[in-house]
Design an enzyme around this catalytic site. Structure first.
Site, PDB file in Angstrom:
ATOM      1  N   ASP A 159       0.837  -1.209   0.000  1.00  0.00           N
ATOM      2  CA  ASP A 159       0.000   0.000   0.000  1.00  0.00           C
ATOM      3  C   ASP A 159       0.872   1.259   0.000  1.00  0.00           C
ATOM      4  O   ASP A 159       1.774   1.397   0.815  1.00  0.00           O
ATOM      5  CB  ASP A 159      -0.889  -0.054   1.248  1.00  0.00           C
ATOM      6  CG  ASP A 159      -1.795   1.153   1.415  1.00  0.00           C
ATOM      7  OD1 ASP A 159      -1.984   1.896   0.431  1.00  0.00           O
ATOM      8  OD2 ASP A 159      -2.333   1.331   2.526  1.00  0.00           O
ATOM      9  N   HIS A 196      -4.139   4.272   6.715  1.00  0.00           N
ATOM     10  CA  HIS A 196      -3.023   3.828   5.873  1.00  0.00           C
ATOM     11  C   HIS A 196      -1.683   4.131   6.527  1.00  0.00           C
ATOM     12  O   HIS A 196      -1.535   5.116   7.259  1.00  0.00           O
ATOM     13  CB  HIS A 196      -3.090   4.506   4.508  1.00  0.00           C
ATOM     14  CG  HIS A 196      -4.340   4.208   3.750  1.00  0.00           C
ATOM     15  ND1 HIS A 196      -4.460   3.125   2.903  1.00  0.00           N
ATOM     16  CD2 HIS A 196      -5.543   4.839   3.719  1.00  0.00           C
ATOM     17  CE1 HIS A 196      -5.674   3.105   2.382  1.00  0.00           C
ATOM     18  NE2 HIS A 196      -6.355   4.133   2.860  1.00  0.00           N
TER      19      HIS A 196
END
Length: 572
Positions: free
Chosen positions: A212, A385
């Site tokens: 990610d 995130h």
């Protein structure tokens, strides 16, 4: 003494023992999620087996007029549907599962994910009138076998419960897909990311890491979700009247903290927005939300309580035009009318591209006079995130032979590449790919093949893929310069004009204030018709072409505009 190989003998050996001239290759094909935010979807293929990692959607760009959502192009999968063994899903956010109902209408394949992920997906499947029999629940920490692939479901931390990373065991080695994640040492549900499992895989050797990149621009660490809970407790304790909170419907951890703060301060919680109602219903049924029996009330009952006893939990944190929060801000909500004594909390950060609409809603709320609290003013949102230090930890634990940054725009992927190089990785071992590219792995090598079969598929209402570049171009043309329709009625037998030309304008000029321009435009069309009559031109397409050309030239000369011109010839 050197001997030349006997070609016939070699051919006979290859046929008998099925020896391949070419080495077997493992192919990884991203169909979405590269150089964009959302629409995450990746194909993993080896010989006659294919698995799909995630299958998400994204929101349309500003120039995609009238488009509802954007999903990946699955034409490659349709051509190879007999090879597909299933879809494995990392978590339940729309950018990872939103396209699944559309894919299942074309491909009859199973879907595997954790309990909450499948619960949320089940609602979406039902809305599309599809059977939920294709959905299969897999526990965190468990493994499944699909064709030649073994997939480990590794517990991860994100802004939604039941998120996982994948370790995909292939004949060429292990691929690790982190999915969306952050390293939260104090998660709301107590389920920490399984770093031990990632470290164990890294010690044995990992072929490639797909990680990610969404927050790679940010240094340091992402704050724990629990920090937001403390802020909510303070805000709820201070507020003297009604509280309205807008957040992502899928952020179950955030919803839990809002409910807990409401309960601690003696407030009832009413829900607004279909996705919020669906998510809370599923999460409560599956025991991912802890709620006292008397906490929830129907939104129709809010007037039965004092303002200081009410908390409204709603969708619309991204300023979506039809969302509950936006309708409240613009005074269009049927059941909630905001007043200056209300406190509105926007518990989210704008998704890139949504900044204008989000701050438009905040401005409207400010005009009403309500107290508006958003990320710039208080810690009412943290990201789901990983920031740079967390990404460094994952790279150090996994120690991949190759690295492919995913889940990010072009700048995110480039920064993530540079981060990996600073950690000692060779540049030749890092591939910054695009949607539709193929990364080919053998037992000793890897290379990026710049193929391309991953266009956007636009969903407009019930239409999937029927809005293309030509339609978008016409919509853009109409939105900028408007439309002129020229109607001419012609005798079918004599080919003579019996009525018109009539000119209808939409989005071009206000006709009542431009009667002279309209009269001159009719004269231009009449002249074209006379010229065609004198030259014995009877072909309707040619006449329309000449009308369009003459009128376009006239309008541009007069007012420097270029409207869409649509000639219509009616035979009577």
């Amino acid at each position: 003494m050197d001997y030349a190989p006997n070609v016939k003998i070699l051919k006979r050996i290859r046929r008998r023992y099925k020896v391949s001239r070419k080495p077997n290759k493992l192919k990884v094909i991203p169909l979405g999620g590269l150089k964009e935010i959302g629409k995450n979807m990746t194909v993993v293929e080896y010989k006659e087996d294919i698995i799909i990692v995630d299958c998400g959607m994204t929101f349309p760009d500003e120039d995609m007029l009238g488009v509802d959502i954007v999903i990946p192009d699955i034409s490659y999968l349709e051509k190879n549907k007999d090879k597909i063994r299933g879809i494995v899903v990392t978590h339940g956010h729309e950018d990872h599962v939103g396209a699944i109902p559309y894919v299942l209408k074309k491909l009859d394949i199973p879907v595997y994910g954790t309990r909450l992920t499948m619960g949320l997906l089940g609602n979406k499947i039902k809305e599309h009138n599809l059977s939920k029999n294709c959905l299969h629940v897999v526990d965190k920490g468990a493994s499944i076998k699909l064709g030649v692939f073994k997939i480990d479901f590794i517990q991860a931390s994100h802004s939604i419960p039941d998120a996982v990373s994948f370790a995909i065991h292939t004949p060429m080695g292990v691929l690790i897909f982190t999915g969306d994640f952050k390293i939260d040492y104090t998660p709301i549900d107590g389920d920490k990311m399984d770093l031990n499992r990632l470290a164990a895989l890294g010690s044995k050797g990992v072929l490639a890491l797909f990680a990610d990149s969404t927050n790679v621009e940010r240094e340091g660490y992402t704050l724990s979700e629990s920090t937001v809970g403390e802020t909510f407790k303070e805000l709820f304790a201070k507020a003297s009247d009604r509280i309205v909170v807008a957040t992502f419907a899928s952020n179950v951890h955030r919803i839990q903290q809002i409910i807990s703060a409401a309960e601690e301060n003696g407030r009832k919680v009413a829900l607004s927005g279909r996705s919020m109602l669906n998510t809370v219903s599923v999460a409560t049924d599956l025991n991912y939300l802890k709620v006292k029996p008397e906490t929830f009330i129907d939104i129709n009952e809010i007037n039965n309580y004092e303002d200081h006893e009410i908390c409204l939990l709603t969708t619309g944190s991204q300023g979506e035009p039809m969302s509950a929060m936006t309708r409240m801000a613009y005074g269009d909500h049927r059941k909630v009318h905001l007043v200056p004594s209300d406190t509105v909390i926007i518990s989210a950060s704008p998704i890139p591209g949504n900044e204008k609409t989000v701050y438009g809603v905040i401005n409207k709320l400010t005009e009403i006079g309500v107290k508006v609290i958003y990320q710039s003013l208080a810690d009412v949102h943290v990201s789901g995130h990983a920031c740079q230090e967390e990404l460094k930890l994952i790279h150090s634990l996994v120690q991949p032979k190759y690295f492919i940054p995913v889940h990010g725009e072009a700048r995110h992927l480039k920064i993530h590449k540079n981060l990996a190089m600073k950690l000692g990785m060779d540049e030749d071992s890092i591939f910054v790919a695009e949607n539709g590219n193929t990364i080919e792995f053998t037992s000793k090598t890897a290379k990026l093949v710049e193929t391309s079969f991953a266009d956007n598929v636009l969903v407009d209402g019930l239409g999937v893929g029927d809005v293309g570049n030509v339609v978008l171009r016409d919509r853009k043309h109409l939105s900028e310069d408007g439309l002129i329709v020229v109607v001419v009625t012609v005798n079918k037998d004599k080919k003579e004009v019996v009525a018109g030309p009539d000119i209808i304008s939409r989005g071009f000029v206000y006709v009542k204030e431009h009667t002279d321009l309209m009269d001159e435009a009719r004269a231009v069309v009449a002249k074209v018709l006379d010229d065609c009559s004198q030259k014995q031109i009877r072909d309707w397409s040619t006449i329309k072409y000449k009308i369009r050309g003459a009128l376009k030239s006239f309008v541009f000369t007069e007012i420097k505009r270029n409207p869409m011109i649509l000639p219509i010839i009616v035979e009577v």
